[in-house]
Design an enzyme around this catalytic site. Structure first.
Site, PDB file in Angstrom:
ATOM      1  CE  LYS A  97      -0.971   0.298   4.932  1.00  0.00           C
ATOM      2  NZ  LYS A  97      -1.998   0.353   5.941  1.00  0.00           N
ATOM      3  NE  ARG A  98       2.889   2.925   4.846  1.00  0.00           N
ATOM      4  CZ  ARG A  98       2.072   3.797   5.416  1.00  0.00           C
ATOM      5  NH1 ARG A  98       1.896   4.989   4.877  1.00  0.00           N
ATOM      6  NH2 ARG A  98       1.439   3.525   6.521  1.00  0.00           N
TER       7      ARG A  98
END
Ligand code: GLU
Length: 507
Positions: free
Chosen positions: A266-267
């Protein structure tokens, strides 16, 4: 078709946060497989890990699937014969199954406290065993119903002492199962630990709940991410322990980062500037993770892109509607190796879908986004002129706002490069010719323009950019003859006059 062979598949997310793109792909492949086989697509919420529960995640998941157009036909809020479809609402169901395994000597009570296990783990570490496990060997020295005298076990249970129920993993047995994507998988049980099946908080673990529910919900195929492959041997053993027929398994390849090896996390999205989630997600701390929907992507483009991350049709075709995908999809064409996400290709899909929409439809979408209201006919024409150059609906306006309103500024670069001492005079001459055109069509303007070039002995590059600058403020754009015809003679005159005045002052 017998009831048993009716395809029933489930997407079983845990509401521990928003649904990552990889999760949407799992849901999509389940959906496609179900539709292709005229089966049923189910959503089950696996929320037995209360510590990881995130408020709003379930709603997010349902909303995202709706946006993608891949709604299940059984699930929470939808209904179905096998509900409830949220595991915390089925809590009472699981314990009898865990007890049944104990009775059949396939599982046992373990009374070791987390602190006690921590000490054992630390001791093992100092002795050079960093990956200590509760397993067929270590269990003989621990506090469980296999080592403690029967009456002590009874006493502890009657006392309400905390316990977990663990799988009694058989020693040195090969577990074999056929994965529809990976082929035969064999794992020796000496590599597996005695997994907790039932926790001290009265909740089943993922493993137990997952197997019990897949059985009770008559799931025929388990299609899920590769990260669950290591759990599959335990699941196969659990089916055997219960004497149930196991579903077929298909473990999907990972989604990989675009810029190197490793899983797309997700980063990565924020780091590399593309969304990793289908729709916006705002954390409890107010942090925003952007979504494809809010960035202006069409769900069809997002789904088309996702469908090809791990599956291929075996032909060069790239554009697939959801219906096409249902026709074409098969697990046999899902690859074993990870699929690299490509943000540029995702934009390409979006641009293709934008182009394939009618001007009327685009105009409708555009008008919903504009604060100022414009005539529908005008917006349709704007979309026609701009759609080949746009990726998102917003681009139609930002790139083509001069079609609706006169330019406020003039592109500095073009001015510096093209606007010369004699430009004003040249443009005034052109204006006279332009205004003399009776039928102000793109064709007529083009004819006159070409005559003007010949008469002046000038190349197109010396004159057209000036005309564009005055009418649009830009250095590039669609056909100038179309633009002039579109804004009309009066507006063209005003813009040429106003532009000349402003640019002469600048000069
Ligand atoms: N609850 C698991 C997850 O969050 C489901 C895995 C499975 O499909 O068995 O992905």
């Amino acid at each position: 078709m017998s009831e048993k062979s009716m395809v029933r598949v489930r997407f079983a997310p845990s509401p521990t946060g928003p649904l990552h793109m990889g999760g949407v792909r799992t849901a999509l492949y389940n959906y496609l497989f179900a539709k292709k086989n005229k089966g049923t697509f189910i959503i089950r919420i696996e929320d037995t890990d209360q510590n990881r529960f995130v408020e709003g995640a379930q709603e997010y998941i349902m909303d995202a699937m709706k946006w993608c157009g891949i709604m299940p036909t059984e699930g929470p809020g939808i209904g179905g014969e096998y509900g409830p479809y949220i595991q915390s609402e089925r809590q009472h169901l699981y314990k009898p199954y865990a007890l049944r395994l104990i009775k059949d000597e396939k599982a046992y009570y373990a009374f070791d406290t987390p602190d006690e296990l921590e000490i054992v783990r630390e001791q093992a570490k100092t002795m050079g065993m960093p990956n200590w496990q509760y397993n067929g060997i270590t269990r003989t020295n621990l506090k469980n119903s296999l080592t403690l005298p029967h009456d002590e076990v009874e006493k502890r249970l009657a006392n309400g002492d905390a316990y977990v129920i663990r799988m009694k993993m058989p020693r040195n047995t090969d577990v074999r199962f056929e994965d529809k994507i990976r082929g035969w998988v064999t794992v020796n049980t000496n590599n597996l630990d005695d997994k907790v099946l039932f926790k001290s908080d009265g909740m089943p673990t993922y493993h137990l709940a997952n197997i019990v529910d897949d059985h009770l919900m008559k799931i025929t195929h388990v299609i899920r991410g590769e990260e669950w492959l290591p759990s599959a041997p335990l699941h196969v053993l659990l089916y055997q322990a219960f004497g149930w027929e196991a579903p077929e398994f298909a473990h999907l390849p990972l989604l990989l980062r675009p810029d190197g090896p490793g899983k797309l996390s997700k980063r990565d999205g924020d780091r590399l500037g593309f969304p990793v989630f289908p729709t916006n997600w705002i954390t409890a701390e107010g942090e925003l993770y952007s979504g494809y929907r809010e960035k202006g992507y069409f769900p069809e483009a997002f789904i088309n892109m996702l469908s090809l991350l791990g599956w291929n049709p075996g032909t060069p075709q790239e554009i697939f509607s959801l219906d096409d995908l249902v026709q074409e999809f098969s697990l046999e064409r899902v690859s074993k190796s990870g699929a690299k996400f490509d943000a540029e290709k995702t934009k390409w899909f979006q641009a293709q879908y934008l182009r394939s929409k009618s001007n009327e439809e685009l105009a409708e979408l555009l008008s919903q986004k504009l604060i100022k209201k414009y005539d529908k006919i005008i917006l349709i024409k704007v979309c026609e002129l701009m759609k080949e150059r746009a990726t998102f609906i917003d681009d139609i306006y930002t790139e083509g706002k001069y079609l609706l309103d006169k330019p406020e500024t003039y592109d500095e670069n073009t001015v510096a490069k093209k606007w010369k001492e004699d430009s004003a005079e040249l443009m005034n001459e052109w204006k006279t010719i332009l205004l003399a055109i009776n039928e102000f069509t793109a064709e007529n303007i083009e004819i006159k323009f070409k005559e003007f070039l010949t008469e002046k002995g000038l190349g197109i590059g010396a004159v057209l950019p000036l005309f564009r600058l005055l009418l649009t403020g830009q250095g590039i754009g669609p056909s100038m003859f179309e633009i002039a015809s579109f804004i009309g003679k009066e507006e063209s005159r005003n813009r040429i006059e106003e532009g000349i005045t402003k640019l002469q002052i600048k000069h």
